[in-house]
Enzyme design. Structure first.
Site, PDB file in Angstrom:
ATOM      1  N   LEU A 189       0.856  -1.180   0.000  1.00  0.00           N
ATOM      2  CA  LEU A 189       0.000   0.000   0.000  1.00  0.00           C
ATOM      3  C   LEU A 189       0.897   1.236   0.000  1.00  0.00           C
ATOM      4  CD1 LEU A 189      -2.748  -0.839   2.691  1.00  0.00           C
ATOM      5  CD2 LEU A 189      -2.973  -0.947   0.203  1.00  0.00           C
ATOM      6  N   ASP A 190       0.405   2.325  -0.598  1.00  0.00           N
ATOM      7  CA  ASP A 190       1.143   3.577  -0.551  1.00  0.00           C
ATOM      8  C   ASP A 190       1.409   3.969   0.896  1.00  0.00           C
ATOM      9  OD1 ASP A 190       0.749   3.573  -3.263  1.00  0.00           O
ATOM     10  OD2 ASP A 190      -0.828   5.096  -3.241  1.00  0.00           O
ATOM     11  N   ARG A 191       2.476   4.737   1.105  1.00  0.00           N
ATOM     12  CA  ARG A 191       2.850   5.135   2.460  1.00  0.00           C
ATOM     13  C   ARG A 191       1.688   5.768   3.224  1.00  0.00           C
ATOM     14  NH1 ARG A 191       6.233   9.817   1.955  1.00  0.00           N
ATOM     15  NH2 ARG A 191       4.236  10.886   2.131  1.00  0.00           N
TER      16      ARG A 191
ATOM     17  N   ARG B  77      -5.733   6.564  -6.966  1.00  0.00           N
ATOM     18  CA  ARG B  77      -5.456   8.007  -6.909  1.00  0.00           C
ATOM     19  C   ARG B  77      -5.391   8.605  -8.315  1.00  0.00           C
ATOM     20  NH1 ARG B  77      -0.170   7.890  -3.381  1.00  0.00           N
ATOM     21  NH2 ARG B  77      -0.221  10.151  -3.738  1.00  0.00           N
TER      22      ARG B  77
ATOM     23  N   THR C 269      -1.555   5.558   2.644  1.00  0.00           N
ATOM     24  CA  THR C 269      -2.794   4.778   2.652  1.00  0.00           C
ATOM     25  C   THR C 269      -2.787   3.841   3.850  1.00  0.00           C
ATOM     26  OG1 THR C 269      -2.915   4.848   0.236  1.00  0.00           O
ATOM     27  CG2 THR C 269      -4.230   3.174   1.339  1.00  0.00           C
TER      28      THR C 269
END
Length: 338
Positions: free
Chosen positions: A161-163, A263, A165
């Site tokens: 997961l993105d940082r 996103r 998120t």
């Protein structure tokens, strides 16, 4: 020359000053760059770092002597930032000898970037990754037994997961479990549902595009180029859940799982995720400016489903919005009623 900024930020009192690191700042220490670009004394520049007001490439930096490189971006905030999430912020939702499911906190990267792997141990501990925290948590839970291995097998990431998120993730604990879980992700059989708060009124839709690494400004995005091999197909199913005046709570189900897919897709449709500082309104004229006051990226992985790689049991997990986003959502509901 390095870009200089007025003492009063143009975007308002809570917006950071931004410094792009070019050749004139490369190899300088962080404190030296702040001293030069902000016209502040050495002591003032050092205090900005000590008081947690400086990010480098989106990460809080407390190392005044950190050497900068061309292309890095500094954000200098008018107020102290929260400390990076630590081990106690990581919550295990399920664990057995083959897999572990966790609730990832926002602000923590999944893996260590290649250039960070040689950081001193003290520096890594200031900003631990989810992988590192999880390995320590598992080691504490499963202390060595007599005659058994000294440490439990390391966890093996199979997705990320993105940082910024938050939400549910699964890690493997063996080579075989890793291979089988990666196979499920490759076949797009994993159930992944996200909740996001986005700008503007949203209609339910399916977004289908080809994502490329560089959309023309150095960032990922969709491309009209139909040449074979020029990107990867990405499909996001979006459903509007609740209208919040100028904003909308939506759920997104991933058919594919590309980097920053949700996103990018939402921003390209004119509905950037609240709190997103990368895929914002600047690139797309139809997008709405983000004046929401989001505490961070308003994106949360709320549902995860897969087949257990060893038992073949159907595994299903759901987790609600964390407190910071729940409070933000309530504030938007209250504003919409006025």
């Amino acid at each position: 020359m390095a870009k200089r900024f007025p003492k009063k930020p143009a975007r308002g009192p809570n917006q950071p000053r931004i410094i792009q690191v070019d050749g004139s700042l490369a190899t300088q220490s962080l404190v030296a760059a702040l001293h030069q670009c902000l016209d502040q004394s050495w002591g003032q520049a050092r205090r900005l770092i000590e008081k947690r007001q400086v990010q480098v490439n989106g990460n809080l930096c407390l190392d005044a002597g950190r050497r900068l490189t061309v292309g890095e971006v500094l954000h200098v905030f008018p107020h102290p930032l929260a400390l990076p999430p630590q081990e106690n912020s990581v919550k295990i939702r399920f664990i057995d000898e083959h897999i572990v499911v966790v609730d990832k906190p926002s602000g923590m990267t999944t893996l260590r970037h290649p250039e960070e792997r040689f950081w001193p141990a003290e520096r890594r501990q200031r900003q631990p990754t989810l992988e590192e925290c999880l390995n320590r948590i598992v080691a504490k839970r499963e202390r060595p037994r007599a005659g058994g291995p000294r440490t439990p097998p390391r966890v093996r990431p199979v997705h990320r997961l993105d940082r910024d998120t938050s939400g549910l993730m699964v890690f493997a604990r063996s080579v075989k479990a890793e291979r089988l879980l990666i196979g499920q992700f490759a076949q797009h059989s994993i159930v992944r549902r996200y909740q996001a708060i986005v700008a503007g009124p949203v209609k339910s839709m399916t977004i289908d595009s080809v994502l490329v690494r560089d959309r023309g400004d150095g960032r990922r995005g969709s491309s009209d180029d139909e040449v074979v091999g020029q990107g990867k197909r990405a499909v996001t199913h979006v459903r509007a859940i609740e209208s919040l005046g100028e904003y909308t709570l939506v759920e997104c189900r991933l058919e594919t799982g590309r980097t920053h897919q949700i996103r990018i897709h939402l921003s390209e449709k004119g509905h950037p995720v609240c709190g997103d500082k990368v895929y914002s309104a600047k690139r797309f004229a139809r997008s709405k400016s983000d004046n929401s006051g989001a505490p961070r990226l308003a994106l949360h992985a709320c549902e995860l489903g897969f087949v257990h790689p060893m038992s073949q049991e159907t595994m299903h997990f759901e987790w609600p919005l964390p407190q910071d986003l729940a409070v933000f959502l309530r504030s938007l509901r209250d504003s919409a009623k006025k």
